[in-house]
Motif scaffolding. Structure first.
Motif, PDB file in Angstrom:
ATOM      1  N   HIS A 239       0.848  -1.210   0.000  1.00 38.65           N
ATOM      2  CA  HIS A 239       0.000   0.000   0.000  1.00 38.65           C
ATOM      3  C   HIS A 239       0.875   1.249   0.000  1.00 38.65           C
ATOM      4  CE1 HIS A 239      -4.001   1.892   1.296  1.00 38.65           C
ATOM      5  NE2 HIS A 239      -3.161   2.914   1.270  1.00 38.65           N
TER       6      HIS A 239
ATOM      7  N   HIS B  79      -5.914  -2.327   5.835  1.00 45.28           N
ATOM      8  CA  HIS B  79      -4.610  -1.710   5.621  1.00 45.28           C
ATOM      9  C   HIS B  79      -4.235  -0.789   6.778  1.00 45.28           C
ATOM     10  CE1 HIS B  79      -3.797   2.511   4.483  1.00 45.28           C
ATOM     11  NE2 HIS B  79      -5.086   2.629   4.432  1.00 45.28           N
TER      12      HIS B  79
ATOM     13  N   HIS C 299     -11.253   7.220  -1.423  1.00 42.69           N
ATOM     14  CA  HIS C 299     -10.949   7.199   0.011  1.00 42.69           C
ATOM     15  C   HIS C 299     -12.142   7.724   0.824  1.00 42.69           C
ATOM     16  CE1 HIS C 299      -8.937   8.212   3.782  1.00 42.69           C
ATOM     17  NE2 HIS C 299      -7.897   7.490   3.378  1.00 42.69           N
TER      18      HIS C 299
ATOM     19  N   HIS D 262      -9.725   0.789   4.798  1.00 42.61           N
ATOM     20  CA  HIS D 262      -9.166   1.771   5.735  1.00 42.61           C
ATOM     21  C   HIS D 262     -10.214   1.978   6.818  1.00 42.61           C
ATOM     22  CE1 HIS D 262      -7.437   6.019   6.463  1.00 42.61           C
ATOM     23  NE2 HIS D 262      -8.628   6.074   7.039  1.00 42.61           N
TER      24      HIS D 262
ATOM     25  N   GLU E 224      -8.687   2.650  -1.941  1.00 45.82           N
ATOM     26  CA  GLU E 224      -9.019   2.281  -0.604  1.00 45.82           C
ATOM     27  C   GLU E 224     -10.377   2.840  -0.238  1.00 45.82           C
ATOM     28  OE1 GLU E 224      -5.461   4.940   0.990  1.00 45.82           O
ATOM     29  OE2 GLU E 224      -6.703   4.306   2.665  1.00 45.82           O
TER      30      GLU E 224
ATOM     31  N   ASP F  58       2.297   2.865   3.201  1.00 42.31           N
ATOM     32  CA  ASP F  58       1.350   3.987   3.118  1.00 42.31           C
ATOM     33  C   ASP F  58       2.104   5.273   2.762  1.00 42.31           C
ATOM     34  OD1 ASP F  58      -1.221   4.944   2.956  1.00 42.31           O
ATOM     35  OD2 ASP F  58      -1.543   5.127   5.113  1.00 42.31           O
TER      36      ASP F  58
HETATM   37 ZN   LIG Z   1      -5.719   4.572   4.406  1.00 41.61          ZN
END
Ligand SMILES: [Zn+2]
Ligand SMILES: [Zn+2]
Length: 261
Positions: free
Chosen positions: A8, A154, A65, A129, A93, A204
């Motif tokens: 990720h 994640h 997101h 997430h 995500e 990340d």
């Molecule tokens: Zn995230």
């Protein structure tokens, strides 16, 4: 050693995008064979798709997101359509974030549900997430049958109880640089307990650089520090952690074809 995978990262974000070839070279120099570049808006998805088509070491996801408020709201059809691209290996995500967004969270929950439906239709697993929203995240995963497609929680920062519930729903658990932070003792306890066949690691990047780079710009090369920390807490070694997490990545994201050099 088996090459590592950064499961990720956000290679299209500043400042990684400006020095991308150097970022990818440093990843290779540090034994990182592959990266999954994760989508956060429909508007920037074409950048990610182009990256994944231009570099065999980079895979793409498609999704919006949970904190994004500006861009276009994705329909299930949008996501399924974009996920047909052969370099797209995951949906996300997605998920819930009650830390950065407040008030009536119905819009976030609806968006999350559409991603789960799209993942099931496209046959590509979810990147989830969750932040200060574990109960609702797990409830919606159950209600929408997310276990049928699976995926990864994640940048995991929740309790073992939440990890156990996600594992029961057929999900993997991915640890980021946070696991290396001095005050993350409880998280390291969780990292100790995740079964070998569900363990993933990530950066990340450009956020959350692991120790000893905490506070600096993160990049995929640093995933080795996450791997080292996880190896330590599991009383394992880098070789085994690389084997396990790379194998898990290509098993979970089965549309990802490893590059041969
Ligand atoms: Zn995230
Ligand atoms: Zn991310």
């Amino acid at each position: 050693m088996t090459p590592l995978v950064d499961s990720h990262c956000h290679l299209n974000f500043e400042p990684l995008n400006a020095g991308l070839e150097d970022v990818l070279q440093r990843a290779r120099d540090n034994g990182v064979g592959h990266m999954l570049c994760v989508s956060v808006t429909l508007e920037t998805f074409p950048e990610i798709r182009a990256l994944a088509h231009g570099h065999l070491s980079v895979f793409a996801s498609v999704g919006v997101h949970p904190n994004e408020r500006e861009g276009r709201e994705p329909t299930v059809d949008d996501l399924v359509g974009l996920a047909k691209d052969e370099r797209v290996v995951a949906i996300g995500e997605t998920g819930l974030d009650y830390y950065r967004s407040h008030g009536d969270m119905a819009w976030q929950q609806e968006r999350f549900r559409r991603h789960i439906r799209a993942a099931k239709l496209s046959g590509k697993p979810l990147i989830i997430h969750t932040r200060e929203a574990a109960d609702d995240t797990l409830r919606i995963m159950r209600e929408e049958g997310a276990a049928d497609i699976g995926g990864v929680m994640h940048c995991f920062t929740e309790s073992w109880e939440v990890a156990r519930a996600a594992l029961d729903l057929n999900f993997h658990i991915s640890f980021s640089g946070i696991v290396t932070f001095r005050n993350a003792e409880a998280l390291r306890e969780v990292a100790k307990q995740v079964p070998d066949d569900r363990l993933l690691i990530e950066t990340d990047a450009p956020y959350l650089a692991p120790v000893p780079f905490r506070g600096k710009t993160n990049e995929p090369a640093f995933v080795r520090h996450v791997a080292e920390c996880v190896a330590n807490v599991r009383q394992s070694d880098m070789d085994s952690i690389a084997d396990v997490t790379t194998h898990n990545f290509f098993t979970l994201f089965r549309h990802a074809v490893p590059a041969r050099d």
